[in-house]
Every structure is written in C-alpha cells, then in structure tokens.
Design a protein around this motif. Structure first.
Motif, mmCIF file in Angstrom:
data_model
loop_
_atom_site.group_PDB
_atom_site.id
_atom_site.type_symbol
_atom_site.label_atom_id
_atom_site.label_comp_id
_atom_site.label_asym_id
_atom_site.label_seq_id
_atom_site.Cartn_x
_atom_site.Cartn_y
_atom_site.Cartn_z
ATOM 1 N N LYS A 369 -41.183 93.080 -22.484
ATOM 2 C CA LYS A 369 -41.749 94.409 -22.742
ATOM 3 C C LYS A 369 -40.814 95.339 -23.517
ATOM 4 N N ASP A 370 -39.514 95.306 -23.223
ATOM 5 C CA ASP A 370 -38.631 96.242 -23.923
ATOM 6 C C ASP A 370 -38.518 95.904 -25.400
ATOM 7 N N LEU A 372 -40.792 94.190 -27.140
ATOM 8 C CA LEU A 372 -42.100 94.429 -27.758
ATOM 9 C C LEU A 372 -42.230 95.886 -28.190
ATOM 10 N N ALA A 373 -41.786 96.806 -27.344
ATOM 11 C CA ALA A 373 -41.859 98.223 -27.695
ATOM 12 C C ALA A 373 -41.001 98.523 -28.919
ATOM 13 N N THR A 391 -43.173 104.536 -25.232
ATOM 14 C CA THR A 391 -42.466 103.654 -24.301
ATOM 15 C C THR A 391 -40.961 103.800 -24.482
ATOM 16 N N ASN A 393 -37.046 102.283 -22.955
ATOM 17 C CA ASN A 393 -36.255 101.327 -22.187
ATOM 18 C C ASN A 393 -35.332 102.127 -21.264
ATOM 19 N N LYS A 420 -42.523 99.456 -15.424
ATOM 20 C CA LYS A 420 -42.740 98.024 -15.259
ATOM 21 C C LYS A 420 -41.447 97.266 -15.520
ATOM 22 N N TRP A 422 -39.170 94.385 -17.126
ATOM 23 C CA TRP A 422 -39.257 93.765 -18.443
ATOM 24 C C TRP A 422 -40.070 92.477 -18.436
ATOM 25 N N ASN A 423 -39.872 91.666 -17.413
ATOM 26 C CA ASN A 423 -40.350 90.280 -17.503
ATOM 27 C C ASN A 423 -41.119 89.817 -16.275
ATOM 28 N N THR A 430 -44.320 97.448 -9.979
ATOM 29 C CA THR A 430 -44.870 98.403 -10.938
ATOM 30 C C THR A 430 -45.117 99.730 -10.237
ATOM 31 N N LYS A 448 -36.222 97.955 -16.387
ATOM 32 C CA LYS A 448 -37.613 98.380 -16.551
ATOM 33 C C LYS A 448 -37.814 99.154 -17.841
ATOM 34 N N CYS A 451 -43.614 103.650 -19.566
ATOM 35 C CA CYS A 451 -44.628 103.808 -20.608
ATOM 36 C C CYS A 451 -45.572 104.933 -20.199
#
Length: 510
Positions: A369-370, A372-373, A391, A393, A420, A422-423, A430, A448, A451
């Motif tokens: 997620k980090d 991707l942002a 979003t 980090n 959330k 990261w993985n 959450t 985390k 977002c």
C-alpha cells in the motif's frame, strides 16, 4: 513511592514517611487533576550495573482494539479502574457510554504495544496494553533515566513491562523532566510535574483519587520508587523514560509527542514528494531479490502444451484447459505458478529464459500500500491520482499528514481517516477514526498508511439492514509492463456490508 494527599501523612511498613500531595492545574474548564511523578527513594539510589535494578511492572489492561469497547462494557471493574487511572470522573455502578467514549479517547495517551512473532495472521495483530497505576505515572524526558520494554512470559502467557535504569540514579540529585518546570506542558497526562502556588496544592482530593493514591503504595514500596510530592521531588532523582525512544529525527519526534506536548505544525508543508531511489532500493534489499538480465520475449507454437508447476490448490483444482498439464518436477516446468516469493530472477533468466512465472521483480511497488500510493502520485502530482484518496505513509510522511490533518481541521472539513497495515488484508489491524492522537500512536505498531476515508460513498439499500457500503472486486492479470498488457476477468464479485454505515460509530459500522 509517594503520592501525597493534602496536609496528610502516613507511615509505611518500613518506617519511611509516605506523603501524598495534590496539585491543582487550572484549565479553561474548572476542575482539578492529580499530577504525579516517579522518584527514587532508596538511600543507596539505583545502579545501572546492579542486576537487582530491574523491575517488573504489571499491566492493568491488555486488549486488541476491536474488542476494547466490549471489554470496557462487560468486564467488572475495568471501566472504573481505567477512568480512575486516566482522571475521568465516574461514580456509577453500571457502564456509562459517555465514560466509555472518554476512555476510548484518553487511552491513546497511555497505550503501549507489542506483537506476537508466531501464530496466525489474526494472532499477530498488535496487542495494546496500559501499564498499571505505577507504570502509567512514569514521565517523559528527552534525557531519560530509565528504559522500559514489554516482556512476554510464554510459560504463563502473560506480559509485563521491564523497567531498568540506563545510568546510576543517586538519592539526592534531581532530574528535570520538563524544560521549564513552571509550565504545564502535558495536558491530561498524570505523569507530568510542575510547580504551583501553595494555595493550589491544598485543594481537596476526591475520594476516588484518595483510594487510588493508597493503592499505589504497595506496588511502589517493592521497587524503592515512589510518586513524589513537590517538596520531596527536590531531594530525589526522577524515574523517566523517553516516549519516542530510538527516534532520531527531531521533526518525527515532535509529531510523535503531540499526544502529550501540543505544538504548532502549521509551518510544515503537507506536500509528499516522490520517495528517493534509496527508499525503493531499501525495499528491494529487504525482499532479497536478484534482478534478471534482459532477455528476448519468447515465441511459442500455438499448439504447445505447457507444463505447469504450482503450489496453489486453486490452480490445481481449476486449471483444466487442454493446453496445460501439471508436473511435479519444477525443473521441467514451462510455467511456475508459485505461492512462495521468487527471489533469484537472475538465475531463471540465465538458465531458463523460456520459463513463465506469476510474479514480477519488484512487484511490491504496486502490491504494497505505501508504494502504491507513491507510484500513484506520479500520475496526479502531489495530490495523487483522482481515484485514490489522499494517502500518507505514517513511517516516512507523519509530519506531512499532521499538517494536512490540521489544515482540514481549521477549514472545518471532515477528518475521518482509515489506517491500514502496508501488507495485510481482510480488514486486519484496520482502524477508522477522526482522532489525531489515535492515528499518531498507530505508527508504533505495524507499519501503516493512513488514507482519507470516503465519507460520502455510494451506498446500497439492503432491506434488512439499511444503507450499506459495497464494493466490486475484479481479478486482473498483468501480462507485461513494457508493452503494457493487462487482462480483466469478465466475472466479478459484489460484496455488501452487513451493517448500515454510520460515520459516528466504531469501525464495525464501516
């Protein structure tokens, strides 16, 4: 240990005079608050090299966030104890939802955390705990005299906090925990210490505070440590710890201390620039991937039968096209459909360039997620792609997040955020909240992202529930990056929430 009550003295079993003293802190709203600190009273002090200078602190409450509210409502005595520990007035016999709400907010100033390294994904979700009345009164200092760390005793499956001095603590010295002891700089924190006029120190202590004071003594005597009166504090060295131990970045430290030490962050930009190459290189090194050498794209005969080696039951049970057959010999396979992470792409590219694999080197830049942002910002600039809410980090962009949060707060905009890991998936660990302190403290558990929560999402009406959130789940297959080849499976899934959306309830309603 000593927490003095107004104009009253008692003598402990060892003959030492135990005093308690109340301090009244004047705030915008009228009221009093008991303020404590922890000092060394042993005549010989504490020596860092002495093996006996290690102490166990009990935990008053251990929980996972999703069950916190239910425990406060159902466990006898828990709500009373937490309210007393946090200085929240509560005299009722039955759980009061208003008091529960206050504890759920204040607890983030007292919470500590640890995570089990073994077990299922659910069992590895971070555990939060609040130290007992003694441990919760150890104050912050930028030059701490002691350290604390959680200790899990697996034999009895119980956790403690270990406290030990990092330098010799001499009886008779004084350690300042605040830059200016005449300033009130730690709101709602019962471990702060400061000077007040004599008349303020002689206000009446509520009976609940009196009983809490008495309960402290038995625990504190064992460690030769006690919460100090103002007079005694001048004669004994203070036990302190660093609430941001190990953090070397001054700006990050400032942000992490905001729950206790308010600060103006308006001069901090909320812009989130592209991470440096070193950031991605570190991720690659952590993944221990060896990149492949360049190879020519393979061309296969249209009638070729591909041999597939896989570890995944879903593939074994559902791949039945005549052009594929399974093999249990990985070396003869044309396709490797692996569950485990492929590390050595170079070896595959050199020795078996024809083999197709279901993974990409460095694919974490879009699957975590980090990253991707960060990648999505390349499309939309600082604000990111329009399809992705703002979003941050929490590990690397906490100051920018705090600044952005404060800006939205000043503009009166909705400030609900979703945190959330990261993985992880399936909603594990959450959190949905509009409480800045809650979000800041999440940084201390698993890494985390935070977002912006979509507060005006499209809803679906379920007759038996009401208006609920829903999502549409697609499966896509990325065949190639250059040139880009992406396939979407024409079967998709609709998923509906089983509770109506209420922006003001706990996370279960989201």
């Amino acid at each position: 240990m000593q927490v003095e009550e107004a104009e009253e003295e008692e003598e402990d079993d060892s003959g030492d005079v135990e005093e308690t003293q109340q301090e009244e802190r004047k705030k915008q709203n009228p009221g009093t608050e008991l303020i404590c600190k922890v000092i060394v009273t042993n005549e010989d002090g504490l020596q860092a090299a002495d093996p006996s200078s290690i102490f166990l602190i009990d935990h008053a409450w251990t929980y996972r966030v999703q069950s916190a509210r239910q425990q406060l409502q159902e466990i006898p005595g828990l709500l009373h104890r937490m309210a007393n520990l946090m200085g929240i007035e509560f005299h009722g016999e039955f759980p009061d939802e208003g008091v529960v709400d206050q504890v759920m907010v204040e607890m983030w100033k007292y919470n500590q955390t640890y995570q089990l390294s073994q077990g299922t994904a659910e069992e590895k979700v971070p555990v939060w705990y609040i130290m007992d009345e003694f441990g919760s009164r150890i104050q912050h200092s930028t030059e701490p005299t002691c350290c604390t760390a959680p200790f899990f005793y697996s034999t009895e499956e119980i956790a403690y906090t270990i406290l030990w001095p990092v330098r010799d603590l001499e009886n008779g010295d004084r350690s300042e925990s605040c830059p200016d002891s005449n300033e009130v700089s730690v709101p709602a924190c019962p471990t702060s210490y400061f000077h007040l006029p004599d008349e303020a120190r002689h206000a009446a202590i509520p009976e609940l505070q009196r009983r809490r004071t008495m309960q402290l003594w038995a625990t504190c005597r064992q460690a030769h440590i006690r919460p100090a009166s103002l007079q005694g504090a001048l004669m004994h060295e203070e036990v302190t710890r660093d609430y941001t131990y190990g953090e070397t970045n001054p700006l990050i430290r400032k942000c992490r201390l905001l729950p206790w030490f308010p600060a103006d962050m308006r001069d901090i930009s909320s812009n989130t620039p592209e991470p440096s190459d070193a950031y991605y290189q570190t991720i690659s090194q952590e993944n221990k991937e060896i990149l492949p050498i360049p190879i020519e794209a393979q061309v296969y005969p249209k009638d070729k039968i591909f041999k597939v080696f896989t570890e995944m039951k879903q593939v074994l049970n559902n791949l039945n096209h005549p052009r594929f057959e399974f093999t249990w010999n990985e070396e003869e396979a044309d396709i490797l459909f692996m569950f485990t992470h492929i590390r050595d792409y170079r070896k595959l590219s050199k020795e078996r360039p024809h083999v197709l694999v279901n993974q990409f080197p460095c694919e974490t830049v879009v699957t975590v997620k980090d990253c991707l942002a960060s990648v999505a910002r390349r499309l939309g600039g600082v604000e990111g792609a329009k399809w992705l809410p703002r979003t941050f980090n929490l590990q690397t962009e906490l100051p920018q997040f705090v600044s952005h949060y404060r800006q939205r707060q000043e503009r009166g905009e909705d400030n609900h955020w979703i945190c959330k890991p990261w993985n992880l998936a399936r909603g594990l660990d959450t959190h949905i909240t509009n409480d800045l302190t809650y979000i800041i403290r999440q940084r201390e558990s698993t890494p985390k992202v935070v977002c912006k929560y979509i507060e005006n999402s499209v809803l679906f009406h379920r007759e038996e529930v009401g208006m609920v959130k829903f999502d549409i789940r697609y499966i896509v297959l990325l065949r190639s990056v250059k040139p880009l080849q992406l396939y979407a499976y024409n079967v998709f899934w609709l998923r509906f929430a089983n509770r109506y959306l209420n922006m003001f309830c706990n996370s279960a309603c989201h």
